[in-house]
Scaffold this active site. Structure first.
Site, PDB file in Angstrom:
ATOM      1  CD  GLU A 119      -3.136  -0.607   2.208  1.00  0.00           C
ATOM      2  OE1 GLU A 119      -4.148  -1.313   2.208  1.00  0.00           O
ATOM      3  OE2 GLU A 119      -2.873   0.214   3.109  1.00  0.00           O
ATOM      4  CG  ASP A 148      -3.825   8.906   7.733  1.00  0.00           C
ATOM      5  OD1 ASP A 148      -3.709   7.681   7.953  1.00  0.00           O
ATOM      6  OD2 ASP A 148      -4.086   9.379   6.615  1.00  0.00           O
TER       7      ASP A 148
END
Lengths: 273, 413
Positions: free
Chosen positions: A49, A60
């Site tokens: 990824e 995040d």
């Protein structure tokens, strides 16, 4: 056949649990993108990824926020990332690559243009954190071009939405192990196991990867008991963060990932029901 | 791209602006729900709860009581005769939202959302704030309902809005400095969203502007729409007619949509939004998302954003922290595209001189945000005959800004 499907078919046939490292593209340095990808594969990554840095990474935690800020400060954008993938593909045509990020950079780049360039570069799937199923009409050109659209499912996802997600999912479903941001320390295995079992009962053919809160061999092995793959992001990104050059970054990637690979492979092969 | 639900050319009957957003939270191409999976279900719960409550007579009665007895509504419409005479054009009228409890329109929304939070059984309130007005308004309603309150505020904004930071603390709120990104409102919003995704079970996120994922743009608009409903009735009562032009400042756009909404179907009323042009749009140091941005996706909705060619949100600039935001509410984006409203830039200097003009001629210290609207109102009035009426939303008072203004003018307090 998309590389992601090939990858999970092979994992399933071997009864192995997939290992998916996440790195923020361009961190610690833009020069590291390609060597790091090769190092991750050498250390046992089944799929990579690649985080596309965004100025406002709402989902995040601090580790990936800071990695994104560093990469952006060095001018990393979609163009360098796609170039990196293309370069990686000149010597690796097997390891699937999923770009993970937020919608706006792709929106501004243009969906058709991005889809075409991503396919040419050798990208296999795209996970857009802020584009839920309900809004995915805008990214139809990505699927039309042959990119797998990776969806997230979360502890808060209702059964009704889960039905839609498992139906729309291509490649694999990414199960977010807790309600929170990436990198938090909140992993509680029992509810994750139960939910993944419920997803598998609903759609046995769809691979499920589990991420958020996986940080080492122990947590990876625990998840491998019931998931098809584990995703490790923040812990790896933090481990690489201050590597002064590409060689050291690659050494660290191997140092970090190899023990996890070894631990996963030490398990008895698990065969899907 | 998704199909446009609204196309002016194909619509025989004029669009009824009261019917938007649609059930997906869209205003034409704008709005929607661009959030991480974890928030989809909580947002659906919030939407359902709100759609139920907005028709619940008990909820409406409780909200009305609070607006009357706690906020101090209705706020007056004031004819600025001296200012109008000085300008020499149309008559300038102010909707005095600065006279509300806590000093701005923001309380209209927080009172409403706090009642929703209470009905949903949440025990903790979080909010983001730029100028601090929304933070103060959130802390105020939270403490009144006995709820815990955490306010996220950019470190840069904390520095330029010290008085409001202290006000929030006095009200028992925890103010968390945000040091990521540009350390301003957009980053505070990111951080509040991260808190919400983590504590979604017991926490209610009071978004302070008409942006964010559905149902926020609709809900925040509805709670602020009292401004325009009152103003419309007051105009008819006091002047026997509607204003010719209405104007308000636009950062995220909550006070503006609050004033505009009740007038959207009055086609004869011209609507103008004043964005922060900072040092001037041509310098690149501004926060005029509609005038100088482009359609994109930020903070859960599709709208006009200020970003570079890589889609990265860029730093904005405005003397007023409350307008220093690189996005804008999706309904404004739609009003711009349909042509129902126009949006223009007002520079820092224009806002400052309007601030002084208003202070000296009417004895009112306006917030720096609102001073942008005052500047635009003066511009509009100047070009119109004396019998025309220009209604300006005076969205907040300027006490919080005296330090910024003094510093700008080299005065040590």
């Amino acid at each position: 056949m998309n590389r992601i499907d090939r990858c999970f078919a092979a994992l399933r046939a071997a009864g192995r649990c997939g290992l998916i490292p996440f790195i923020t593209a361009g961190d610690p340095s833009p020069a590291d993108i390609v060597p790091l990808m090769h190092a991750l594969v050498a250390a046992g990554a089944d799929l990579i990824e690649l985080g596309v840095p965004f100025s406002d990474p709402m989902a995040d935690g601090p580790v990936i926020q800071h990695a994104s800020e560093r990469a952006l400060a060095k001018g990393v954008g979609l163009r360098q990332i796609l170039d990196g993938v293309a370069q990686f593909r000149t010597s690796n045509d097997a390891t699937p690559i999923v770009l993970m990020g937020y919608l706006n950079p792709i929106e501004i780049h243009g969906y058709e243009k991005f889809a075409e360039e991503a396919i040419v570069a050798g990208v296999d799937g795209v996970l857009l954190v802020d584009c839920p199923l309900e809004e995915s009409a805008v990214i139809a050109p990505l699927a039309d071009a042959g990119l797998h659209r990776i969806f997230l499912a979360a502890p808060t996802t209702s059964e009704t939405r889960l039905a839609g997600l498992t139906q729309a999912a291509r490649g694999f479903l990414y199960y977010v192990s807790f309600a929170g941001v990436t990198g938090a320390d909140r992993l509680d295995l029992a509810p994750v196991r139960a939910r993944v079992a419920a997803i598998k009962a609903r759609s046995p053919a769809l691979p499920v990867a589990v991420g958020f809160g996986v940080r080492d061999a122990a947590s990876a092995v625990a998840i491998a008991e019931f998931a098809d793959a584990v995703v490790i992001g923040s812990a790896l990104v933090a481990y690489l963060a201050d590597a002064p050059d590409a060689r050291i970054a690659c050494d660290r990637a191997r140092e970090f990932l190899s023990p996890i690979r070894t631990a996963l492979d030490a398990r008895a092969p698990r065969h899907a029901v | 791209m998704q199909a446009k639900p609204f196309s002016p050319a194909a619509t025989a009957a004029p669009v009824d602006y009261a019917n938007y957003p649609d059930e997906h939270g869209r205003f034409g191409d704008y709005g929607g729900l661009y959030v991480a999976e974890t928030l989809m279900e909580p947002l659906a719960e919030l939407r359902d709860a709100y759609l139920r409550l907005r028709r619940d007579p008990e909820f409406i009665a409780e909200l009305d009581r609070d607006l009357t007895h706690y906020v101090g509504r209705p706020s007056p419409i004031y004819h600025a005769e001296r200012l109008s005479k000085k300008i020499g054009g149309a008559q300038i009228l102010f909707k005095r939202e600065d006279l509300n409890h806590t000093g701005a329109h923001k309380i209209n929304n927080t009172v409403g959302q706090a009642l929703v939070a209470k009905r949903m059984g949440k025990r903790r309130i979080i909010a983001e704030t730029g100028a601090g007005q929304h933070g103060v308004a959130s802390a105020t309603v939270a403490t009144r309902l006995g709820l815990e309150c955490v306010v996220y505020m950019g470190a840069v904004d904390i520095e330029r809005q010290k008085i409001n930071v202290y006000r929030m603390k006095l009200l028992g709120a925890e103010v968390v400095p945000v040091t990521s990104g540009s350390k301003t409102l957009k980053d505070a919003l990111n951080e509040a969203m991260r808190d919400w995704v983590t504590n979604v079970a017991d926490t209610f996120y009071i978004i302070g502007t008409v942006a964010g994922p559905h149902p926020y743009p609709m809900m925040v608009r509805d709670f602020n729409a009292i401004v325009g409903r009152e103003a419309r009735a007051q105009m008819l009562h006091q002047y026997g007619r509607l204003p010719d032009v209405i104007t308000a400042c636009v950062g995220g756009g909550s006070n503006a949509i609050g004033l505009f909404h009740a007038f959207l179907n009055d086609r004869e009323v011209k609507i103008v939004g004043a964005e922060a042009a900072g040092d001037g749009i041509e310098t690149g140091r501004h926060a005029a998302s509609l005038a100088a941005g482009r359609p994109g996706v930020l903070h859960g909705n599709r709208t006009y954003v200020i970003c570079d060619d890589n889609g990265q949100i860029t730093e904005t600039h405005s003397i007023s922290a409350g307008l220093d935001y690189p996005g804008v509410g999706p309904e404004h984006a739609w009003l711009k595209d349909t042509g129902r409203a126009s949006y223009v830039g007002i520079t820092d200097n224009e806002a400052l001189s309007a601030f002084h003009e208003l202070a000296r001629s009417e004895g009112i210290l306006a917030a720096l945000e609102s001073s942008h609207a005052v500047a635009q109102g003066i511009k509009l009035a100047r070009d119109l005959p004396k019998d025309k009426l220009v209604l300006v939303n005076l969205s907040g008072r300027g006490d919080k800004d005296v330090h910024t203004i003094a510093a700008r003018e080299g005065i040590a307090l």
